[in-house]
Design an enzyme around this catalytic site. Structure first.
Site, short mmCIF file in Angstrom:
data_model
loop_
_atom_site.label_atom_id
_atom_site.label_comp_id
_atom_site.label_asym_id
_atom_site.label_seq_id
_atom_site.Cartn_x
_atom_site.Cartn_y
_atom_site.Cartn_z
N HIS A 125 0.83 -1.21 0.00
CA HIS A 125 0.00 0.00 0.00
C HIS A 125 0.86 1.26 0.00
O HIS A 125 0.42 2.33 -0.44
CB HIS A 125 -0.91 0.00 1.23
CG HIS A 125 -2.22 0.69 1.02
ND1 HIS A 125 -2.35 1.88 0.34
CD2 HIS A 125 -3.48 0.36 1.40
CE1 HIS A 125 -3.62 2.25 0.30
NE2 HIS A 125 -4.33 1.35 0.93
N ALA A 126 2.09 1.18 0.48
CA ALA A 126 2.98 2.35 0.48
C ALA A 126 3.28 2.82 -0.94
O ALA A 126 3.64 3.99 -1.15
CB ALA A 126 4.29 2.01 1.21
#
Length: 499
Positions: free
Chosen positions: A139-140
């Site tokens: 998700h980063a």
């Protein structure tokens, strides 16, 4: 420095939040029709050919010495296929449920941070020669909208509807990892620039908070407050590393029909409201079957993209906020429940718009080492058992392709997506559309919610309830002999907030 970029504090926060039990990757699952192109070697060849159209898949996270600032992303010159591509066989006549179990296993392990944060899993052995490709990305590196744009860049489409502005390729070839001295110099330089923004951030935040206060005073009704208004449920607690996955498909026309059926009596009713209403109905059935029905309504955290109307697609990073709304699970009448959801969500959106990017802006000043250490300590002591969760369930809705497309030369039969779980919240419901239907994908921690496939099976019945139609026989509630007298939701004689 074109091939080396500083991560924003918001993006880096997904790295700091990760623990052995909280994995911050998202999944995209593509089911492909039978084709001679559906081979492992072909998958590797086609995907590596398009890496320049997928910027996050070329970037590796490099930490700054002494955690002086947020990490940097370094563009790799090349990738090692053995570290990113994996192959699975589920038997030749594998059912969708067997694929779902395999997806749960794939989701149960964190990504290797020594390489770019993604994996592709080819799952063979589905009926009729179909295969599934499970994409796993941190998700980063990308939120739902960025992942959708990347998906468009690996699709072969008949029109340009999926790619407004066209695909954006990269021209640089990558660089070697920067030296420690360079990382330190740039970390200090960027930190000094951030400090100059601090006074403006305080002023902007105060102005936004006052705007929210004024709106809350003037609005009719209420919007739930995280933690304070969230009831305790069995699936809200400390996570383990294990994950389970299930899906159910709903015709888009049926969801639109539900909206049309109630649009005249519920002003401003949206398709997203209907999705929340269906999720609420399914959860009510599951809670009643468990003999667990909180007096207060469950709360949903709903990710909201802040750049959904941008013309140029974004292929990296996160530009998303969260709004908090009721699921009205304490309301028996399905129409009144939908009305409550719609009104509350409308107010929650207005509040979210007034807050703007406050959370993202303040996260820039989060100290990397203390932040990550605090999250790990909280996870280690299983801190989620000591207080109510901020909210009960994550529910998101991302529009997918609206026409039939191909991936790596093969026809895309279907596509699913799901986001991560966060500490204390053991259920994520992600809805991703493809052509004429919407796929509800559920990710759970099985040590908190052991039968996610049963919860998914209640979705068609919840939609039928909104339409005022008989529940589908296939979605009938499974009742054990010793549970024949289980009352309907909302009529439980011992109806009280779960411990």
């Amino acid at each position: 420095m074109a091939s080396i970029t500083r991560m924003s504090g918001f993006d880096a926060g997904f790295l700091y939040m990760e623990t052995p039990s909280m994995h911050m990757h998202t999944l995209k699952i593509a089911v492909l029709d039978p084709s001679t192109d559906n081979t492992f070697d072909n998958l590797i060849e086609r995907m590596t050919e398009r890496l320049r159209l997928l910027p996050p898949m070329r970037r590796r996270v490099v930490q700054v010495p002494f955690r002086l600032n947020h990490p940097v992303l370094v563009t790799q010159r090349s990738i090692d296929p053995e570290r990113h591509f994996f192959r699975h066989d589920i038997g030749g006549d594998g059912t969708m449920r067997e694929l779902e179990k395999l997806i749960g296993e794939i989701c149960s392990t964190p990504l290797d941070r020594s390489v770019p944060l993604w994996e592709l899993h080819l799952c063979e052995g589905l009926p009729d020669g179909k295969v599934a490709i499970v994409g796993k990305i941190h998700h980063a590196l990308a939120d739902g909208l960025a992942a959708n744009a990347m998906l468009a860049n690996v699709m072969d489409v008949a029109s340009t509807d999926l790619r407004p502005g066209g695909a954006r390729g990269e021209t640089h070839d990558g660089v070697d990892d920067p030296s420690h001295s360079l990382l330190v110099r740039h970390a200090l330089r960027d930190g000094a620039r951030q400090i100059l923004d601090f006074p403006k951030l305080i002023t902007t935040t105060v102005r936004r908070i006052l705007a929210v206060v004024r709106y809350r005073r003037a609005m009719e009704g209420s919007v739930p407050t995280p933690v304070k208004d969230a009831p305790r449920t069995s699936f809200n607690g400390p996570l383990t590393r294990r994950r389970s996955f299930a899906t159910v498909t709903i015709p888009l026309a049926e969801l639109k029909r539900a909206r049309a059926a109630h649009a005249t009596e519920i002003d401003g009713l949206t398709l997203n409201d209907v999705v929340l209403g269906v999720t609420s109905g399914a959860l009510r059935r599951w809670l009643a079957a468990q003999g667990e029905f909180p007096l207060r309504s469950l709360l949903a955290g709903v990710p909201v993209g802040l750049d959904a109307n941008d013309i140029e697609p974004r292929l990296m990073g996160n530009n998303v906020s969260n709004l908090f709304t009721t699921l009205a699970t304490d309301v028996d009448d399905p129409v009144e429940r939908l009305r409550t959801i719609s009104i509350t969500t409308r107010h929650a959106k207005a509040i979210n718009q007034r807050l703007g990017t406050s959370l993202m802006d303040w996260s820039q000043f989060a100290p990397p080492a203390p932040f990550a250490a605090a999250v790990r300590a909280y996870s280690r002591v299983r801190g989620a058992r000591f207080h109510p969760a901020a909210f009960n369930v994550i529910v998101s809705n991302v529009p997918g392709p609206r026409e039939r497309v191909k991936i790596a030369g093969s026809q895309l039969s279907d596509v699913f997506s799901v986001g991560p779980l966060t500490e204390g919240i053991g259920l994520n419901v992600t809805v991703w559309s493809y052509m004429d239907h919407m796929n509800f994908s559920l990710l759970a921690c099985p040590d908190l919610l052991p039968d996610v496939e049963v919860l998914a099976a209640y979705v068609p019945a919840a939609l039928a309830e909104l339409l005022g139609e008989p529940e589908p026989g296939a979605a009938a509630e499974p009742v054990a002999e010793d549970q024949q007298d289980t009352p309907e939701p909302g009529n439980h004689p011992g109806n009280q907030e779960s411990a």
